[in-house]
Design an enzyme around this catalytic site. Structure first.
Site, PDB file in Angstrom:
ATOM      1  NE  ARG A 207      -1.961  -1.516   3.499  1.00  0.00           N
ATOM      2  CZ  ARG A 207      -2.309  -1.114   4.717  1.00  0.00           C
ATOM      3  NH1 ARG A 207      -3.577  -0.895   5.155  1.00  0.00           N
ATOM      4  NH2 ARG A 207      -1.456  -1.669   5.750  1.00  0.00           N
TER       5      ARG A 207
ATOM      6  CG  ASN B  69      -3.755  -4.478   3.189  1.00  0.00           C
ATOM      7  OD1 ASN B  69      -3.318  -4.418   2.109  1.00  0.00           O
ATOM      8  ND2 ASN B  69      -3.257  -4.701   4.373  1.00  0.00           N
TER       9      ASN B  69
END
EC number: 3.6.1.7
Length: 90
Positions: free
Chosen positions: A18, A36
């Site tokens: 990320r 996520n």
């Protein structure tokens, strides 16, 4: 301006995916978010010029060094006019 919904599967959680996605998105002038998912995948909504989105999706197939990308699914979506790119945490 184009909007893409991107799901990346493989070893993509716990490897800095990320944070690296945010850096790459900022470099490519892509706005949206990354988060996520419970199933171990990473979900991205990305908006920008088509040429930049193409490069961004190419990067998603590689991911950061410690990741192992198995599959990237991409679909068009409705433009939401995101102002920046964020990492969403639950």
């Amino acid at each position: 301006m184009k909007h893409l919904n991107i799901t990346v599967t493989g070893k993509v959680q716990g490897v800095g995916f990320r944070e690296t996605t945010k850096i790459i998105a900022n470099q490519m002038m892509v706005n949206g978010f990354v988060k996520n998912e419970k199933d171990g995948s990473v979900y991205i909504e990305a908006e920008g010029e088509e040429i930049f989105l193409e490069e961004f999706v190419n990067w998603c197939h590689e991911g950061p060094d410690r990741s192992r990308v198995e599959n990237v699914s991409v679909s068009d979506g409705e433009v939401k006019n995101y102002r920046n790119f964020e990492v969403l945490r639950k």
